[in-house]
Design an enzyme around this catalytic site. Structure first.
Site, PDB file in Angstrom:
ATOM      1  N   PHE A  92       0.967  -1.485   0.448  1.00  6.75           N
ATOM      2  CA  PHE A  92       0.325   0.279  -0.367  1.00  6.75           C
ATOM      3  C   PHE A  92       1.180   1.243  -0.288  1.00  6.75           C
ATOM      4  CE2 PHE A  92      -2.543  -3.619   1.175  1.00  6.75           C
ATOM      5  CZ  PHE A  92      -3.376  -3.069   1.195  1.00  6.75           C
ATOM      6  N   ASP A  93       0.628   2.011  -0.893  1.00  4.89           N
ATOM      7  CA  ASP A  93       1.165   4.035  -0.758  1.00  4.89           C
ATOM      8  C   ASP A  93       0.743   4.582   0.584  1.00  4.89           C
ATOM      9  OD1 ASP A  93       1.976   6.158  -1.558  1.00  4.89           O
ATOM     10  OD2 ASP A  93       0.622   6.905  -2.012  1.00  4.89           O
TER      11      ASP A  93
END
Length: 681
Positions: A350-351
């Site tokens: 995940f960013d």
């Protein structure tokens, strides 16, 4: 029957489905009528062949018309498929005088094909209905009058009047008025979203991608009770809705891994069936010394039994239904590949910014100094920062202004920015300092132990801290942070329960901030200080050993990492053309909680595909031996075509998968929560 890959748009069956004119069904009904008439004439009335044979030949025409067209189209492409086998079997039956057997074969085959097209069209219509959401005309404000124009004639900058309870005709932003809009058709959000006018329409039109979501509107969404004016920012053909429809149509032609395997399998299987049928014919003639008519009839029965009709439709039916269900939930899945592969992913990255967090600074902590009321700390901060254009100042004004009582409001003046330190201003006769520790040190102020402890504590939690003093007296500390989304932790827990073994967060922020956010959301590993190329390297490392990976980001600055992952998922794609075009799966709203849902849908789709394939292969495995030991063509055709319909109906169950359950166990919030006083505990 339906092929393992999409039929050419030129084929009649596809045309009939798309135009809404079910000619195949009409022809199948006509075939049934002529076949029943032939049976009555032959057996009930005892009419001569000159009466019932023409009726069976009419069944050949009505039942075989579309089958011949599709078989010819496949042969032109160098392919021998199911339709070809059915034609050969029917012609073979007629050649040995079994007109009734050939007629029932083509009747049931055409009926099964027509019902299959009808059932499949339910899934297709779920997607195509999106295209009909946008209205055909728009009320355009020209000078002092309002005139109706086709939506295709709208151009960038047109001012459109949107009346209560009507559909929004184009993408744009609210310029006058406020309302609540049902965006479920585009973003999947179940609750109407409040919309307000932009402060400056000219500036918003110059940079439409920077317009806040609370002012942005999308074509095809439904306005609530308030009328408003909007400014058009995209032509009808370039609207978010139009892009979604186009991309979903493209996705419908993209084959999944299982579908590609079945396609390759059929290229070998169908010629093998033909060779097997020839072997059965030769065995009957040479070994059993049967009459040619009997041997040929048995060979044709085997041909029908071995035809992979249900096998051909097993995967595309499930994939199309899965795509339709995801689109209804505001998730654009680009084809069977991502839909099928997501269930196999065991590592997801995940960013941080804009994905696990909100993507903009928010006030998270208020720590008043001993003897200072939190109301005074809040009022002074708002008064000073309302004069500044710094992003952190904007966070303070946005998050705290509404919580300053009218009697506590203050007015600041003479704002002066101190680069790398903070700002100073005057309230009454008091000098106000808002900034970091260096600003306080430069001013000759020493932090009291309690205030210094709050600063250390908040910085340890990854906050950016701002110390506030008034006339040399410390009022306290404000902590600001890109706040984690409420659903982030629940989303990650749901993915763990669903079999994802490694959850990683990637961020360009310093490691301390990344670690703090990672601990807040419950990530397995937080990686900070990463450039785009570092994120690509991290994704490749996650995928070492052939492990399937997924990258969830905003689809723009994370595009390289998303491209290197097995599957890329973009957040908030309704407002981003890049996200729609680069991601394999696009969440149309900023709703992280839908990621576990689409993974569950992926597993359900894979499960339906397995069920269909097992059923299809089992039917063939039963019918081929049965045909060899004497089962006649009628019962075999009935079981064969019935299994195809069952496979399609089983796939259509996906259309109702977890209806209204996209957020099962996950609480969604539309904006960051408001902070309360921090006690230091």
């Amino acid at each position: 029957m339906t092929k393992a890959e999409p039929v050419d748009a030129s084929t009649s069956s596809q045309d009939s489905a798309r135009t809404g004119r079910p000619w195949e069904l009409y022809f199948a009904i006509a075939a049934g009528v002529t076949y029943a008439s032939g049976l009555i004439a032959e057996y009930a009335v005892g009419a001569p062949g000159a009466v019932y044979i023409p009726l069976f030949l009419a069944t050949y025409f009505f039942g075989g018309y579309f089958t011949v067209i599709e078989a010819f189209s496949a042969v032109r492409r160098g392919r021998f498929e199911v339709d070809f086998l059915m034609i050969v079997a029917a012609v073979g039956a007629a050649a040995v005088g079994q007109f009734g057997e050939g007629a029932v074969l083509l009747f049931l085959f055409s009926l099964g094909h027509a019902l299959e097209e009808y059932a499949m069209s339910r899934a297709t219509k779920s997607i195509e209905a999106l295209a009909a959401l946008a209205p055909r005309t728009a009320a355009v404000r020209v000078g002092g009058v309002v005139e109706e124009r086709p939506v295709e004639a709208l151009v960038l900058g047109d001012v459109v009047v949107v009346r209560p309870n009507s559909r929004v005709p184009a993408d744009g932003f609210v310029s006058v008025g406020d309302t609540a809009i049902d965006q479920s058709a585009v973003t999947g959000e179940s609750i109407p979203v409040e919309k307000a006018a932009v402060p400056d329409s000219t500036a918003a039109l110059a940079r439409p991608e920077g317009v806040a979501l609370e002012s942005r509107v999308f074509a095809g969404t439904v306005n609530g009770p308030g009328a408003f004016d909007m400014v058009v920012t995209a032509a009808a053909s370039d609207s978010t809705l139009a892009r979604v429809v186009a991309l979903v149509r493209e996705a419908d032609t993209t084959q999944s891994p299982t579908q590609r395997f079945i396609d390759r399998f059929q290229r070998i299987y169908v010629p093998a069936v033909i060779l097997g049928v020839l072997a059965v014919l030769a065995f009957g003639l040479v070994v059993l010394s049967e009459p040619f008519a009997d041997a040929f009839y048995r060979a044709m029965v085997v041909l029908v039994a071995a035809s992979p009709c249900a096998l051909a439709i097993a995967t595309p039916a499930a994939v199309l239904a899965g795509l339709a269900r995801s689109a209804r939930a505001g998730v654009l899945t680009k084809g069977g590949g991502p839909l099928e592969n997501l269930a196999k992913v065991r590592a997801i990255a995940f960013d941080k910014t804009g994905t696990l967090t909100w993507g903009h600074p928010s006030v998270t902590d208020l720590a008043p100094a001993p003897g200072t009321r939190v109301d005074e700390l809040r009022a002074v901060a708002v008064a000073v920062e309302s004069l500044s254009d710094h992003p952190l100042a904007g966070a303070i004004v946005r998050d705290l202004s509404a919580r300053v009582a009218a009697g506590d409001a203050l007015v600041a003046k003479d704002l002066e920015g101190v680069t790398g330190r903070g700002v100073r201003a005057m309230i009454g006769g008091d000098e106000i300092l808002v900034g970091n520790l260096r600003m306080m040190t430069d001013a000759g102020l020493t932090l009291p132990p309690d205030v210094a402890a709050d600063v250390d504590r908040l910085q340890g939690l990854g906050r950016t801290t701002m110390v506030i003093s008034r006339g040399g007296r410390f009022l306290g500390v404000i902590g600001v942070m890109d706040q984690p989304r409420l659903e982030s932790r629940d989303t990650l827990e749901a993915l763990r329960r669903d079999g994802v073994s490694e959850l990683v967060m990637m961020s360009g922020d310093n490691q301390q901030v990344a670690t703090a956010v990672g601990e807040a959301v419950g990530i397995d590993r937080a990686m900070g200080e990463l450039l785009p190329e570092d994120k690509v390297a991290a994704i490749r490392e996650l995928g070492r050993g052939g492990r399937l990976t997924c990258m969830v980001g905003d689809g723009v600055n994370d595009a390289p990492a998303m491209a290197n992952a097995t599957i890329g998922i973009a957040m908030g794609a309704a407002g981003s053309t890049v996200a729609l075009e680069t991601a394999d799966i696009a969440l149309m709203s900023d709703d992280l909680g839908r990621v576990p849902f689409i993974r569950r849908l992926s597993r359900a789709t894979a499960r339906i595909i397995r069920q269909n394939l097992i059923a299809a292969l089992a039917i063939v495995a039963f019918l081929v031996p049965a045909s060899l030991i004497g089962l006649e063509m009628g019962p075999i055709v009935l079981v064969h075509e019935g299994s195809t319909i069952i496979v399609v109906l089983n796939a259509l169950r996906l259309l109702r998968f977890e209806k209204d359950g996209e957020h099962r166990g996950i609480v969604h919030e539309d904006r960051p929560g408001m902070p309360g006083p921090s006690t230091g505990s």
